[in-house]
Design an enzyme around this catalytic site. Structure first.
Site, PDB file in Angstrom:
ATOM      1  N   TYR A 140     -48.372 105.069  48.560  1.00  0.00           N
ATOM      2  CA  TYR A 140     -47.622 103.816  48.710  1.00  0.00           C
ATOM      3  C   TYR A 140     -46.831 103.783  50.019  1.00  0.00           C
ATOM      4  CZ  TYR A 140     -48.199 101.645  44.086  1.00  0.00           C
ATOM      5  OH  TYR A 140     -48.684 101.012  42.970  1.00  0.00           O
ATOM      6  N   LYS A 190     -55.796 115.038  41.333  1.00  0.00           N
ATOM      7  CA  LYS A 190     -57.230 115.005  41.627  1.00  0.00           C
ATOM      8  C   LYS A 190     -57.508 116.203  42.539  1.00  0.00           C
ATOM      9  CE  LYS A 190     -61.299 113.020  41.414  1.00  0.00           C
ATOM     10  NZ  LYS A 190     -62.106 112.914  40.165  1.00  0.00           N
ATOM     11  N   ASP A 222     -59.105 111.214  36.374  1.00  0.00           N
ATOM     12  CA  ASP A 222     -60.161 110.494  35.650  1.00  0.00           C
ATOM     13  C   ASP A 222     -60.229 110.966  34.197  1.00  0.00           C
ATOM     14  OD1 ASP A 222     -61.016 112.972  36.613  1.00  0.00           O
ATOM     15  OD2 ASP A 222     -63.046 112.304  37.119  1.00  0.00           O
ATOM     16  N   ASP A 246     -48.870 104.634  38.586  1.00  0.00           N
ATOM     17  CA  ASP A 246     -48.908 103.182  38.446  1.00  0.00           C
ATOM     18  C   ASP A 246     -50.022 102.808  37.464  1.00  0.00           C
ATOM     19  OD1 ASP A 246     -48.404 100.428  39.037  1.00  0.00           O
ATOM     20  OD2 ASP A 246     -50.143 100.446  40.372  1.00  0.00           O
ATOM     21  N   ASP A 250     -49.657 101.728  33.136  1.00  0.00           N
ATOM     22  CA  ASP A 250     -50.171 100.472  32.560  1.00  0.00           C
ATOM     23  C   ASP A 250     -51.114 100.781  31.400  1.00  0.00           C
ATOM     24  OD1 ASP A 250     -48.843  98.831  34.385  1.00  0.00           O
ATOM     25  OD2 ASP A 250     -50.606  97.554  34.696  1.00  0.00           O
TER      26      ASP A 250
HETATM   27  C1  IPM Z   1     -45.139  98.586  38.967  1.00  0.00           C
HETATM   28  C2  IPM Z   1     -45.790  97.506  39.761  1.00  0.00           C
HETATM   29  C3  IPM Z   1     -45.414  97.691  41.216  1.00  0.00           C
HETATM   30  C4  IPM Z   1     -45.958  99.036  41.654  1.00  0.00           C
HETATM   31  C5  IPM Z   1     -45.895  96.563  42.145  1.00  0.00           C
HETATM   32  C6  IPM Z   1     -45.425  95.198  41.681  1.00  0.00           C
HETATM   33  C7  IPM Z   1     -45.476  96.813  43.568  1.00  0.00           C
HETATM   34  O1  IPM Z   1     -47.169  97.515  39.562  1.00  0.00           O
HETATM   35  O2  IPM Z   1     -43.887  98.661  38.972  1.00  0.00           O
HETATM   36  O3  IPM Z   1     -45.844  99.358  38.322  1.00  0.00           O
HETATM   37  O4  IPM Z   1     -47.135  99.157  42.003  1.00  0.00           O
HETATM   38  O5  IPM Z   1     -45.187  99.993  41.663  1.00  0.00           O
HETATM   39 MG    MG Z   2     -47.801  98.806  38.023  1.00  0.00          MG
END
Ligand code: IPM
Ligand code: MG
Length: 355
Positions: A140, A190, A222, A246, A250
């Site tokens: 990032y 990885k 993975d 990230d 999710d």
């Molecule tokens: C998160 C989001 C952010 C990230 C984006 C909105 C920049 O996806 O907080 O997980 O990638 O960190």
């Molecule tokens: Mg995110």
């Protein structure tokens, strides 16, 4: 306690409004006073000032004891110069406050088990994973990076880089967290392909020497992604870099069936930290009083627990959320048969009543 509120874009202002009501109610009950300041971030800041993170916002956050954030982004800002996209505001404030550790607990509320995407026999084994994601390094932020043209064609690249110091401090957060949970850390990398990951693994193993009471294992990303849906009960704490974290956070959130339920904390060496729901700005339902405010309300509970050492107050909020679900109230994202569909405000009011 001073709290800087960054409502942001989309459903951000609606969900944050409910969380503040909850905070005030808890304050009233426990004799605590919370003072608020407000500042702009993301698309709202771009519209008002031309940039996603005005200097004034950074100053206001630094002057606060904690930051409550809604969400940033929306389609109207997607075509802007990438240097001033709403997301840059979020990355910028994390960096400016030194928030290197993003803690994302994914648990399945028993009342919502029918909303879970996994087979009942898998869910039965339990789902209580804490993702500890490195937040201010990795691909990032790595340099060099470019978006340009070379040899007559478009090209782009980023750099995934980790320094020993960055790996050690996030590993520490994970090991400490595991001590307060079930004593197991899975480090995700990885290392079969990436040099940066081999260094990551080496340093995590070295830091583990200070935590002999914690169990450590390693998975390639993975495989980790696959194991997380196959049998999430095998995980306690997952520690990983910015990009993998990230993605996996999710995934961990979604398998609970309710990304609208999960809170997160971004923490540094000292206050202020940022507390925010894991989900995004949901522009499709913004301004319609349909959003689920519970992830933001639970983020406030994390704030009380982590930043203000107010465990009883945090418990009170978490119990009120459970009681509200128990009553069968549901926003659209977690709606199930036999439940009552409510909007953002009504859900917030119900939590207030339960407090
Ligand atoms: C998160 C989001 C952010 C990230 C984006 C909105 C920049 O996806 O907080 O997980 O990638 O960190
Ligand atoms: Mg995110």
């Amino acid at each position: 306690m001073k709290i800087c509120v960054l409502a942001g874009d989309g459903i951000g202002p609606e969900i944050v409004a409910q969380a503040i009501k909850v905070l005030d109610k808890v304050g009233e009950k426990f004799g605590r006073t919370f003072e608020y300041s407000e500042a702009l971030i993301g698309g709202a800041a771009i519209d008002a000032t031309g940039g996603p993170l005005p200097e004034e916002t950074v100053e206001k956050c630094k002057a606060a004891d904690a930051v409550l954030l809604g969400a940033v982004g929306g389609p109207q800002w997607d075509t802007l110069d990438p240097a001033i996209r709403p997301e840059k505001g979020l990355l910028g404030i994390r960096k400016a406050l030194g928030l290197f550790a993003n803690v994302r607990p994914a648990t399945l509320f028993p009342q919502l088990k029918d909303a879970c995407y996994l087979r009942p026999d898998i869910v039965e084994k339990g789902l209580d994973v804490m993702v500890v994601r490195e937040l201010t390094g990795g691909i990032y932020f790595g340099e060099p990076r470019a978006d340009g043209e070379k040899d007559g064609q478009r090209y782009g690249f980023n750099t995934m880089v980790y320094y020993e110091k960055e790996i050690r401090r996030i590993a520490k957060v994970a090991f400490e967290a595991a001590r307060k949970r079930n004593g197991r850390v899975c480090s995700v990398d990885k290392a079969n392909v990436l040099d940066v990951s081999r260094v990551w693994r080496e340093i995590v193993i070295d830091e583990h020497k200070n935590y002999p009471d914690v169990e450590l294992e390693h998975l390639y990303v993975d495989n980790a992604a696959m194991q997380l849906v196959r049998d999430p009960s095998q995980f306690d704490v997952i520690v990983t870099g910015n990009l993998f974290g990230d993605i996996l956070s999710d995934e961990a959130a979604a398998i609970t069936g309710s990304i609208g339920m999960l809170p997160s904390a971004s923490l540094g060496a000292s206050n202020p930290g940022i507390f925010e729901p894991i989900h995004g700005s949901a522009p499709d339902i913004a301004g319609q009083d349909k959003a689920n405010p519970l992830a933001t309300i639970l983020s406030v509970a994390m704030m009380l627990r982590h930043s203000f050492d107010m465990a009883a107050e945090a418990d009170c909020i978490e119990n009120a959320v459970q009681a509200t679900l128990e009553k069968g109230l549901r926003t659209g994202d977690i709606m199930a048969e036999g439940c009552k569909l409510v909007g953002c405000t009504e859900m917030g009011e119900a939590v207030l009543a339960a407090i």
